[in-house]
Design a protein around this motif. Structure first.
Motif: not given
Length: 99
Positions: A28-34
């Motif tokens: 997910s975008r959230e995982e990639h951002n983290a």
């Protein structure tokens, strides 16, 4: 984290291994951002921004189920408690699905 991306075991992470490692790590975008501090290939797209997105659509929920390896047909044959447990183990909210 680099050690887990050394797929060929040669002691170095080449660009291809880094690319595939990042792709496999992020769902997910959230995982990639983290993990990497940016949106990566997700590009900040919000599903709610699309007019054709219907949150209650059975087709959308089937896609969500299949993305974690579950199939509506299999879940329909389970009793309610077993189905709830399987959905929770897959990281899904059982309340979002109707069977």
């Amino acid at each position: 984290m680099d050690d887990c991306m050394d797929f060929d075991g040669d002691g170095t992470v080449d660009p291809a291994e880094e690319f595939w490692g990042e792709e496999m790590l992020c769902g997910s975008r959230e995982e990639h951002n983290a993990l990497f501090g940016d949106d990566g290939d997700f590009g900040g797209i919000e599903w709610e921004d699309h007019d054709d997105f219907d949150e209650d659509s059975e087709e959308d929920s089937d896609f969500e189920l299949e993305s974690v390896g579950l199939f509506r047909e299999d879940l329909e044959f389970m009793d309610e408690d077993e189905r709830r447990e399987v959905l929770e183990e897959a990281g899904l909210d059982p309340e979002e699905f109707e069977f």
